[in-house]
Design an enzyme around this catalytic site. Structure first.
Site, PDB file in Angstrom:
ATOM      1  N   ARG A 139       0.658  -1.298   0.031  1.00  0.00           N
ATOM      2  CA  ARG A 139      -0.029   0.044   0.028  1.00  0.00           C
ATOM      3  C   ARG A 139       0.747   1.347  -0.010  1.00  0.00           C
ATOM      4  O   ARG A 139       0.652   2.242  -0.572  1.00  0.00           O
ATOM      5  CB  ARG A 139      -0.923   0.032   1.200  1.00  0.00           C
ATOM      6  N   HIS A 197       0.396   3.927  -2.932  1.00  0.00           N
ATOM      7  CA  HIS A 197       0.039   5.386  -2.642  1.00  0.00           C
ATOM      8  C   HIS A 197       1.151   6.317  -3.233  1.00  0.00           C
ATOM      9  O   HIS A 197       0.797   7.509  -3.403  1.00  0.00           O
ATOM     10  CB  HIS A 197      -0.431   5.496  -1.394  1.00  0.00           C
ATOM     11  N   HIS A 228      -5.653  -6.349  -3.874  1.00  0.00           N
ATOM     12  CA  HIS A 228      -6.787  -6.562  -2.652  1.00  0.00           C
ATOM     13  C   HIS A 228      -6.766  -8.117  -2.265  1.00  0.00           C
ATOM     14  O   HIS A 228      -7.234  -8.227  -1.079  1.00  0.00           O
ATOM     15  CB  HIS A 228      -8.132  -6.016  -2.791  1.00  0.00           C
ATOM     16  N   TRP A 278     -10.092  -8.798   2.673  1.00  0.00           N
ATOM     17  CA  TRP A 278     -10.682  -9.356   1.827  1.00  0.00           C
ATOM     18  C   TRP A 278     -10.809 -10.790   1.424  1.00  0.00           C
ATOM     19  O   TRP A 278     -11.806 -11.049   0.651  1.00  0.00           O
ATOM     20  CB  TRP A 278      -9.970  -8.592   0.451  1.00  0.00           C
ATOM     21  N   ASP A 333     -14.763  -2.969  -5.437  1.00  0.00           N
ATOM     22  CA  ASP A 333     -14.221  -4.368  -5.730  1.00  0.00           C
ATOM     23  C   ASP A 333     -15.528  -4.862  -6.430  1.00  0.00           C
ATOM     24  O   ASP A 333     -15.125  -5.375  -7.653  1.00  0.00           O
ATOM     25  CB  ASP A 333     -14.138  -5.066  -4.450  1.00  0.00           C
TER      26      ASP A 333
END
Length: 363
Positions: A121, A125, A256, A272, A317
């Site tokens: 992540r 980002h 994810h 997830w 999603d």
């Protein structure tokens, strides 16, 4: 290993040559860089008239020759001494700084801290702010290091400047900037994490430049990073300006398959998949096979949860099933993990390199 520069050798020669007017000029001409004046060049030896040099007696000549030999021996020893001092300094930082030790240290962090998803992540980002549409610019430059403003203060980056960078701090302290930049480290660490968790081995190229302050951040997360509570149109609005097509959007969404949402950071809550530390195609399989009921988190964010497993899917999603162009890729990746790995790797490398130039294959 510590590289021995010509300037270090030159410094040793200059100090030694200053003791002899007769040999000072000789050695300065051997080791001094063009256009740079050294002590030997501007000292007594360099100023000695030629006639005075010619008037030296035999003993003076022999003395100069002996000093010259001693100077040569000192020059031969200087690189070794410099190397030894460099090794001591390197040991104080935690041992040899090499690509191999960096990989080993990163693998240890991922395995002992189970933080691979968070590091992915972080990389995503940092790189994902790039845009070449109505919004311009952005690149992976580690601007999140600065929390006085800019990317380090974006709500979408909650937990990254403190938790993620805290986990990487021992490695950062050891290797940055001696071996690698922060921006390169974040992207490389994510690729190590993907592999450690069972995903594809992804080649990293290096040469990203670190931001010097928060002023080198993009202006806002809006229009650059995707929101979890929006659908297909939003995903295309975010990813198309980055140079991605529908296939790449689905492939990148598959990240994810690891990790989960923390209520205090994103407002969403839950993992997830049932194996959040395993990088595979379970995200796509679950999406097609499980039933999800809509709910609202304690932070007021809408999401979907499977009652039997407690796993979640965000609106963004499940939106992948609402458009045939997207759903076809979901079905293909659910049936063929190798196809997913190949397409993810291609899209991920593009994400990591967007906005960068002059990248190289090695550190």
């Amino acid at each position: 290993m510590v590289k021995r520069s010509s300037s270090s050798v030159m410094a040793a020669a200059v100090v030694l040559s200053g003791a002899s007017a007769g040999v000072g000029q000789t050695f300065s001409s051997l080791v001094a860089r063009p256009g740079v004046q050294t002590h030997a060049q501007v000292g007594v030896g360099a100023q000695r008239p030629a006639a005075q040099m010619g008037g030296m007696g035999a003993s003076s000549v022999l003395g100069a020759a002996a000093l010259a030999a001693a100077t040569l021996n000192a020059l031969r020893r200087a690189p070794k001494a410099l190397h030894q001092r460099g090794c001591v300094a390197m040991a104080a930082r935690g041992g040899d700084l090499s690509f191999e030790t960096l990989v080993s240290d990163l693998e240890t962090v991922m395995k002992t801290k189970n933080c691979g998803a968070l590091i992915i992540r972080l990389a995503w980002h940092d790189a994902g702010v790039f845009s070449n549409g109505a919004l311009k610019g952005g690149c992976p430059n580690a601007a999140m290091r600065f929390t006085d403003g800019g990317e380090g203060s974006f709500g979408a980056n909650a937990g990254l400047p403190d938790v993620a960078l805290g986990l990487l701090k021992p490695i950062t302290d050891k290797y940055v900037p001696a071996l690698i930049s922060n921006a390169d480290l974040w992207q490389f660490a994510a690729n190590v994490a993907i592999r450690v968790m069972g995903g594809p081995s992804i080649k990293t190229r290096f040469g990203r430049k670190d931001a010097a302050s928060s002023a080198e951040s993009v202006e806002s997360q809006a229009g650059r990073l995707p929101d979890g509570d929006k659908g297909i149109d939003h995903l295309r609005d975010i990813f198309y300006p980055k140079g991605f097509d529908d296939k790449a959007i689905v492939a990148l969404s598959g990240a994810h398959t690891v990790g989960g949402c923390k209520l205090e950071r994103s407002g969403f809550e839950g993992n997830w998949t049932e194996e959040p530390l395993q990088f595979d195609n379970a995200y796509f399989k679950d999406m097609l096979s499980k039933e999800y009921a809509s709910e609202t988190t304690a932070k007021g964010c809408p999401q979907n949860r499977n009652a039997a497993t407690g796993t979640i899917m965000l609106i963004s999603d499940l939106a992948l099933l609402s458009d045939p162009a997207f759903k076809g890729h979901v079905e293909r990746y659910a049936a063929d993990q190798s196809a997913y790995f190949a397409d993810f790797s291609e899209a991920w490398v593009k994400l990591q390199e967007n906005g960068c130039s002059d990248l190289r294959d090695s550190l």
